[in-house]
Design an enzyme around this catalytic site. Structure first.
Site, PDB file in Angstrom:
ATOM      1  N   ASP A 125       0.827  -1.213   0.000  1.00 57.99           N
ATOM      2  CA  ASP A 125       0.000   0.000   0.000  1.00 57.99           C
ATOM      3  C   ASP A 125       0.864   1.267   0.000  1.00 57.99           C
ATOM      4  O   ASP A 125       2.052   1.233   0.334  1.00 57.99           O
ATOM      5  CB  ASP A 125      -0.884  -0.025   1.250  1.00 57.99           C
ATOM      6  CG  ASP A 125      -2.146   0.803   1.111  1.00 57.99           C
ATOM      7  OD1 ASP A 125      -2.281   1.553   0.124  1.00 57.99           O
ATOM      8  OD2 ASP A 125      -3.015   0.689   1.999  1.00 57.99           O
ATOM      9  N   GLU A 175     -13.817   1.864   0.328  1.00 54.54           N
ATOM     10  CA  GLU A 175     -13.112   2.233   1.549  1.00 54.54           C
ATOM     11  C   GLU A 175     -13.377   3.696   1.916  1.00 54.54           C
ATOM     12  O   GLU A 175     -13.322   4.068   3.091  1.00 54.54           O
ATOM     13  CB  GLU A 175     -11.613   1.989   1.414  1.00 54.54           C
ATOM     14  CG  GLU A 175     -10.888   2.936   0.468  1.00 54.54           C
ATOM     15  CD  GLU A 175      -9.367   2.737   0.507  1.00 54.54           C
ATOM     16  OE1 GLU A 175      -8.936   1.623   0.817  1.00 54.54           O
ATOM     17  OE2 GLU A 175      -8.643   3.709   0.250  1.00 54.54           O
TER      18      GLU A 175
END
Length: 672
Positions: free
Chosen positions: A424, A479
């Site tokens: 990420d 998200e």
């Protein structure tokens, strides 16, 4: 007759411009134009040689007006004083089988033309789903690529365009908006790929393929006035090579010597990359369709990308669903739930419901330190327990924790028994990041580890070379609903994501919310997050959004309370044998049919408006089929979690009509 005439026109164009006969290698020393036409004769890409410029046509309609292109290498423009050595043409043919894709087979059929200038050239390719061009060099040693001109000219300032814009390279999680081409501001905004527009009744999606050791392609609006204001030019924009970087920890407040969350660029150099002097550069691709609903069928990005090495074995790659901890705050317990007991609960839930993986997202290690476990999380014990249950563990990590230690990280955690990584916060699009993505994927492949590149730009073909790369983010996904709802139209975002971002490849959108809210009534929640729109919309996304590693965002507790809809979602395939667009457009709704084996799925979702959606079941071929349906209930506009689950008999070629609620959808599973 129309197709035949188009084919004749295309062949005539080829003969006229490159003096090519039926052989595979033909030269025209004095040619001023090179052309490639698709096998069906509908798509043409034309290259003018002096000055170097390209044009694109579909059915004779200009969809890209004449646009200059070029590269500067080692301080010299390639086209400067260049003499054409010749032009060669050849055909691509055959089909390849896939294991991790939206289709079981991809047709490679295409016509190619290469304009040879000695130690460099430009290759054109025309397929039935689009066209592309790229530069190629054979200069031997390492070279410095100073810049590339890869502009785009839309022939009509009134053309509708859909674009994601930002001020940052590589952080592609913005919301797409619709504009007129001539109204896009010249503000220096970075426009991300895929970039779509409609001109002359044709739809064009602009993106790229085979991006290796090179920055990603972006656009920005130029101030140049063209053709009395009718044409609109978008210039290319690439991130330079990083000249200075710093490691950032926490959420931006710490500067570190090692590790961290981000490796951020403090200064860019005045060149793009130092790279091999004998190589091909990324394809600049143009998907061409008559109707936006067919964008989902295009294979050009995958087809033009490099394949895996002949001696490589990726038969071990296992796509699947993932039970995810972060979005639902460790089974809706907040940080207090970040412990071994909670993770064993996730593993038991996955094993019981047939979910292939559990992800340990941020929290399993000490703060941004993957070499020391969280005191409450016994990672080796969790991995061992999961492996015995037939569930794979995937570990999240910020890329600053991995960068520079790729082989060490992969070897260590593969020995521990983990099955893959979710990396990420790259949030960059320069050549250094592209090299990292390939190096890490290669290292993972050696140790039979999967990769999910979250916090990364959209896919650009690398996943064909490394099928262990199962997903990318580069999307404004679910998200975002965890902490806020900005007041913008998230329903519209979901439709545009399907037509724009997904055109480039799989995306880590993370659907599957069980708390479903009326449009305008949700403000975000960090422990008990939900979605806007209906339950059936969330279920439809499982079949609509491509994701060979599909995150199931909600908690085991909420899924156990909604097992009827969860079971259907968990059983929905994540890779497919066939994909067919069923209708819709970029501003209203989307519908698709996908096949896995002998089973077909059809799914659709709408924007913020109620809508009647009709699908033609011609894709079923023949015979009578059992249709298991989840559709919006009549009261969904006020109770979005409600749905109707029913089974009926359907004959192939029947039309089925569904009434979708605001932000609604439906999904159908067809079995013989």
């Amino acid at each position: 007759m129309i197709k035949k005439n188009i084919l004749v026109m295309a062949v005539t164009a080829l003969v006229t411009f490159i003096v090519a006969g039926c052989c595979d290698h033909c030269c025209a020393k004095k040619a001023s134009v090179a052309v490639a036409g698709s096998p069906d004769g509908r798509n043409i890409i034309k290259l003018s040689l002096k000055p170097l410029a390209y044009e694109v046509f579909r059915d004779g309609v200009a969809v890209v007006a004449k646009t200059p292109i070029g590269m500067k290498i080692d301080g010299k423009c390639l086209s400067q004083d260049a003499e054409l050595n010749g032009i060669s043409v050849k055909k691509r043919s055959g089909k390849i089988s896939t294991s991790v894709y939206k289709k079981a087979q991809v047709d490679l059929s295409a016509n190619e033309t290469f304009a040879d200038f000695g130690d460099w050239g430009v290759r054109l390719v025309a397929r039935n789903d689009g066209v592309a061009y790229r530069f190629e060099i054979s200069k031997g040693a390492e070279v410095t690529v100073d810049c590339e001109k890869a502009a785009l000219t839309i022939p009509d300032a009134e053309a509708a365009v859909w674009a994601n814009k930002s001020k940052h390279f590589g952080c592609e999680e913005t919301v797409a908006q619709k504009y007129k081409a001539g109204d896009v501001k010249t503000s220096g905004d970075i426009i991300y790929m895929p970039f779509a527009y409609k001109v002359g009744g044709k739809v064009v999606a602009v993106t790229e393929s085979n991006v290796l050791d090179y920055p990603i392609w972006n656009l920005t609006r130029t101030n140049t006035t063209l053709c009395c204001g009718k044409e609109v030019r978008f210039d290319s924009l690439f991130a330079g090579a990083p000249k200075g970087v710093k490691r950032i920890g926490g959420w931006g407040e710490e500067t570190l010597e090692k590790g961290g969350r981000w490796v951020r660029v403090t200064k860019y150099d005045d060149y793009l990359v130092k790279t091999s002097g004998s190589r091909t550069f990324p394809w600049r691709t143009f998907i061409l369709v008559d109707d936006a609903s067919k964008l989902c069928e295009a294979d050009i990005v995958y087809a033009l990308a490099d394949g895996a090495a002949a001696d490589s074995d990726f038969s071990w790659v296992k796509p699947g669903k993932v039970a995810w901890d972060w979005w639902n705050a460790f089974d809706n317990q907040g940080n207090n739930g970040c412990n071994t007991k909670t993770y064993l609960r996730f593993v038991d839930f996955a094993a019981k419901t047939g979910v292939e993986y559990v992800i340990l997202d941020e929290g399993w290690s000490e703060k941004l330190n993957i070499w020391k476990f969280h005191p409450n999380v016994d990672v080796p014990a969790i991995i061992d327990y999961a492996n015995k249950k037939g569930v794979g563990i995937i570990l999240w990590m910020a890329w600053a924790q991995v960068y520079g230690e790729e082989d060490k990280v992969v070897e260590h955690f593969s020995k521990l028994g983990a099955k893959g990584f979710k990396v990420d916060f790259m949030d960059r699009g320069d050549g250094e990041v592209t090299r990292f993505l390939e190096k890490f994927a290669s290292s993972c492949a050696k140790h039979k580890m999967l990769v999910d590149y979250h916090g990364a730009y959209r896919p650009a073909g690398m996943q064909r070379k490394y099928p262990n790369i199962l997903n990318y983010e580069g999307v404004h996904g679910l998200e975002q609903m965890k902490w806020f709802y900005n007041g913008y139209d998230f329903m519209d975002n979901d439709i545009k994501v399907y037509y724009l971002r997904m055109t480039a490849g799989p995306m880590d959108y993370t659907p599957g919310a069980m708390d479903n809210y009326v449009i305008g009534k949700y403000k975000g929640h960090t422990v008990n997050p939900g979605s806007v729109g209906t339950r059936c919309r969330q279920m439809a996304m499982m079949a609509m959004y491509e994701a060979p590693l599909q995150m199931l965002c909600d908690s085991p507790t909420k899924y156990e309370k909604n097992m009827e809809s969860f079971k259907f979602m968990a059983e929905t395939p994540v890779v497919w044998d066939d994909t067919i667009g069923l209708g819709g457009d970029i501003d209203t709704y989307a519908a698709v049919a996908r096949r896995k084996g002998d089973v077909w799925y059809a799914a659709a979702m709408t924007d913020s408006n109620e809508r009647e959606i009709v699908i033609d079941t011609a894709f079923l071929g023949s015979g009578e089929w059992k249709a298991e349906i989840f559709r919006d209930a009549p009261e969904c506009n006020v109770e979005p979690s409600k749905y109707i689950h029913e089974t009926k008999s359907v004959k192939a070629n029947e039309k089925m009509t569904f009434k979708a609620a605001k932000g609604g959808g439906f999904v159908v599973r067809f079995t013989k």
